[in-house]
Design a protein around this motif. Structure first.
Motif, PDB file in Angstrom:
ATOM      1  N   LEU A  91       6.278  46.035 112.655  1.00  0.00           N
ATOM      2  CA  LEU A  91       6.553  46.923 113.792  1.00  0.00           C
ATOM      3  C   LEU A  91       7.627  47.950 113.434  1.00  0.00           C
ATOM      4  O   LEU A  91       7.481  49.149 113.693  1.00  0.00           O
ATOM      5  CB  LEU A  91       6.984  46.103 115.006  1.00  0.00           C
ATOM      6  N   GLY A  92       8.719  47.458 112.843  1.00  0.00           N
ATOM      7  CA  GLY A  92       9.799  48.388 112.477  1.00  0.00           C
ATOM      8  C   GLY A  92       9.344  49.406 111.448  1.00  0.00           C
ATOM      9  O   GLY A  92       9.631  50.604 111.564  1.00  0.00           O
ATOM     10  N   GLY A  94       6.233  50.371 110.877  1.00  0.00           N
ATOM     11  CA  GLY A  94       5.253  51.267 111.484  1.00  0.00           C
ATOM     12  C   GLY A  94       5.897  52.334 112.351  1.00  0.00           C
ATOM     13  O   GLY A  94       5.515  53.507 112.302  1.00  0.00           O
ATOM     14  N   LEU A  95       6.888  51.928 113.150  1.00  0.00           N
ATOM     15  CA  LEU A  95       7.588  52.909 113.993  1.00  0.00           C
ATOM     16  C   LEU A  95       8.315  53.940 113.132  1.00  0.00           C
ATOM     17  O   LEU A  95       8.332  55.134 113.465  1.00  0.00           O
ATOM     18  CB  LEU A  95       8.584  52.193 114.913  1.00  0.00           C
ATOM     19  N   PHE A  96       8.911  53.485 112.023  1.00  0.00           N
ATOM     20  CA  PHE A  96       9.591  54.432 111.138  1.00  0.00           C
ATOM     21  C   PHE A  96       8.594  55.422 110.533  1.00  0.00           C
ATOM     22  O   PHE A  96       8.860  56.630 110.482  1.00  0.00           O
ATOM     23  CB  PHE A  96      10.311  53.677 110.019  1.00  0.00           C
ATOM     24  N   VAL A  98       5.669  56.368 111.763  1.00  0.00           N
ATOM     25  CA  VAL A  98       5.199  57.280 112.807  1.00  0.00           C
ATOM     26  C   VAL A  98       6.252  58.341 113.096  1.00  0.00           C
ATOM     27  O   VAL A  98       5.942  59.541 113.209  1.00  0.00           O
ATOM     28  CB  VAL A  98       4.840  56.499 114.084  1.00  0.00           C
ATOM     29  N   TYR A  99       7.510  57.931 113.225  1.00  0.00           N
ATOM     30  CA  TYR A  99       8.593  58.888 113.474  1.00  0.00           C
ATOM     31  C   TYR A  99       8.694  59.912 112.337  1.00  0.00           C
ATOM     32  O   TYR A  99       8.776  61.126 112.571  1.00  0.00           O
ATOM     33  CB  TYR A  99       9.912  58.141 113.633  1.00  0.00           C
ATOM     34  N   LYS A 100       8.666  59.414 111.094  1.00  0.00           N
ATOM     35  CA  LYS A 100       8.807  60.314 109.948  1.00  0.00           C
ATOM     36  C   LYS A 100       7.630  61.281 109.875  1.00  0.00           C
ATOM     37  O   LYS A 100       7.798  62.480 109.635  1.00  0.00           O
ATOM     38  CB  LYS A 100       8.886  59.485 108.660  1.00  0.00           C
ATOM     39  N   LEU A 196       0.924  58.876 109.250  1.00  0.00           N
ATOM     40  CA  LEU A 196       0.809  58.574 110.678  1.00  0.00           C
ATOM     41  C   LEU A 196      -0.239  57.483 110.908  1.00  0.00           C
ATOM     42  O   LEU A 196      -0.022  56.553 111.702  1.00  0.00           O
ATOM     43  CB  LEU A 196       0.438  59.853 111.436  1.00  0.00           C
ATOM     44  N   GLY A 199       1.130  54.153 109.699  1.00  0.00           N
ATOM     45  CA  GLY A 199       2.144  53.678 110.636  1.00  0.00           C
ATOM     46  C   GLY A 199       1.527  53.053 111.868  1.00  0.00           C
ATOM     47  O   GLY A 199       1.976  51.986 112.344  1.00  0.00           O
ATOM     48  N   ILE A 200       0.509  53.680 112.426  1.00  0.00           N
ATOM     49  CA  ILE A 200      -0.171  53.138 113.609  1.00  0.00           C
ATOM     50  C   ILE A 200      -0.833  51.803 113.267  1.00  0.00           C
ATOM     51  O   ILE A 200      -0.809  50.854 114.064  1.00  0.00           O
ATOM     52  CB  ILE A 200      -1.205  54.147 114.139  1.00  0.00           C
ATOM     53  N   ILE A 203       1.812  49.102 113.199  1.00  0.00           N
ATOM     54  CA  ILE A 203       2.197  48.717 114.560  1.00  0.00           C
ATOM     55  C   ILE A 203       1.141  47.806 115.170  1.00  0.00           C
ATOM     56  O   ILE A 203       1.463  46.786 115.826  1.00  0.00           O
ATOM     57  CB  ILE A 203       2.418  49.976 115.419  1.00  0.00           C
TER      58      ILE A 203
END
Length: 511
Positions: A91-92, A94-96, A98-100, A196, A199-200, A203
């Motif tokens: 999760l961490g 994946g969120l990173f 997606v943010y990047k 992206l 990352g998804i 997650i």
């Protein structure tokens, strides 16, 4: 060492190496994107550090593989969702990712560029800030890589060897891959889209929704294939454009920036706009030639200059002035190289009967001279300072070679404006045939024909006859022909070994 003879081990090793390279490509691309934010002298160092850290992390994770297996045990429960340590890492990560990906895509789509004309004004990211981001990326991608290795091979040494070989291959390919990515901005956008997507998927994995890797990599493979087709298409277009003279490509680009458009056959038939667009393109092309052509290419040559000889009788001078349509005359003493002044026809006629006025007229305007090899663009200021008068063109010894006026510059841009006693230098007979004087300007011929390049900076000629004499390497005769750049030139008339009239056929292949 007997285990080295096991074929299954080698198949697993080679398969794992390929998978590790595939899994590491996205890591390598994103390291390249991050490293590009550093000063050029630090980018290679950042890439090496990034990939070295990736190797160390993956080897370290492999050494504690038994602990990674326990990360699947439930750790926390939030709103009826149970998460293990592995889920929280996914999760961490994946969120990173997606943010990047979102922030990088936003920057690229906003069109922000760094101007590197002055290195002091370029703002680069801090080295250790980028290294820290690379470490986070390595941690996320290393976990994915190690989990893949654990799922395929049981031997810890085979896992470590495969990971080491894969990172070594990526380290060797990092610089050319980075250069390729920087040359093709669309590849950066594509890679950020992959980031992206991954990352998804991470997650989703963290929430317990397993997305088969085959689906993800199949989608990535199709996107890469489409991008490869796009790159091949762009390369072929660049090859085709390279065959068009630079001046014509620049004229087309300026027309597009000014709101110009391509005119279809239907538009030409219904609106008649084709002539207007052609004139725009012709004039822009003419302007672009001014910086590359010399004054000698647009001047009126010495043999065609009408000049006044002070040694002649006043009545003869008057007859000479009235017999030609020119308004300005060089006034010389016995020879064209001995220029006294430049005078208007009306002033000369008015002062011929008054010797004192005539002497004052000769003192009024000093002749202005420029060197024959001066570029036309540089001669414009001299013409402006002449206040509408003509400017004489001389060779390195001071001999008069010709003269130019503001009208000559305008003709170089917009085409020929023949005097009342002149015939046009270039006459179109039909769609693919022209008749030209030997003294016709090659630059104007280029603009008239379009998409041809008859003159380069090393050419010693700038007229049709000069081109033919250079190619013939012999005394010109009626009927002599040359084929040059797909165009046929045929001599129609010769006087005193000078080419007077030429037939031009374009293209030769159309015959």
């Amino acid at each position: 060492m007997e285990f080295l003879m096991d074929p299954a081990l080698w198949v697993g090793f080679l398969t794992l190496v390929v998978l590790e390279i595939v899994l590491g490509i996205d890591n390598l691309v994103f390291i390249a994107i991050l490293a590009d934010k550093l000063p050029p002298e630090q980018r290679d160092k950042a890439r090496v550090i990034g990939l070295s850290l990736a190797l160390i992390m993956r080897l370290g994770l492999l050494t504690i593989i038994s602990w990674l297996v326990t990360l699947t045990n439930p750790l926390v429960t939030i709103f009826n969702w149970t998460f293990s340590g592995r889920d929280l890492i996914l999760l961490g990560g994946g969120l990173f990712l997606v943010y990047k990906a979102v922030t990088e895509l936003h920057e690229k789509l906003e069109g922000r560029v760094h101007v590197e004309s002055n290195k002091r004004s370029v703002v680069y990211a801090g080295f250790w800030v980028i290294v820290a981001q690379i470490i986070v990326l390595d941690a996320v991608f290393s976990l994915d890589s190690v989990i893949t290795a654990v799922g395929m091979v049981d031997n810890i040494y085979v896992m470590m060897a495969a990971v080491t070989v894969a990172v070594a291959v990526m380290l060797f390919a990092s610089k050319p891959l980075t250069a390729f990515v920087n040359r093709h901005p669309t590849v950066v956008i594509l890679c950020l889209s992959f980031l992206l997507l991954i990352g998804i998927s991470l997650i989703a994995e963290g929430f317990g929704f397993h997305i088969p890797k085959g689906y993800i990599y199949a989608g990535i493979g199709v996107a890469i294939l489409i991008e490869a087709f796009n790159q091949f298409s762009q390369r072929n277009m660049a090859k085709q454009e390279a065959q068009i003279p630079f001046r014509d490509r620049t004229a087309d680009a300026i027309l597009r920036l000014m709101g110009g458009r391509e005119v279809s056959v239907e538009d030409r038939d219904t609106t008649g706009n084709d002539g207007f667009v052609a004139e725009e393109r012709y004039m822009i092309g003419g302007v672009l030639t001014l910086a590359e052509r010399s004054v000698s290419s647009i001047m009126t040559p010495r043999r065609d200059i009408s000049w006044i000889n002070l040694n002649d009788e006043p009545e003869k001078i008057r007859e000479q002035i009235l017999s030609v349509p020119h308004s300005l005359f060089p006034v010389c003493r016995g020879d064209l190289d001995k220029v006294v002044t430049v005078a208007h026809a009306k002033e000369l006629i008015d002062s011929l009967d008054d010797p004192e006025d005539f002497r004052q007229l000769l003192k009024r305007n000093r002749p202005i001279c420029i060197f024959s090899q001066m570029k036309v663009i540089d001669a414009i200021n001299t013409l402006r300072s002449s206040k509408g008068s003509l400017v004489l063109v001389t060779d390195e010894f001071g001999g008069i070679q010709g003269l130019i006026t503001p009208l000559d510059v305008f003709e170089a841009i917009a085409g020929e404006f023949p005097d009342a006693d002149e015939q046009p230098d270039l006459v179109q007979i039909d769609e693919r045939t022209w008749q030209a004087k030997g003294a016709a300007d090659l630059y104007q011929l280029e603009l008239a024909l379009g998409d041809v390049d008859l003159v380069n900076e090393h050419s010693a000629y700038y007229t049709v006859s000069g081109l033919m004499l250079d190619q013939l390497q012999d005394t010109p005769t009626v009927g002599a022909t040359i084929d040059f750049e797909g165009i046929r030139f045929e001599v129609l008339e010769v006087q005193d070994q000078r080419i007077v009239q030429v037939k031009i056929t374009y293209p030769v292949d159309g015959e």
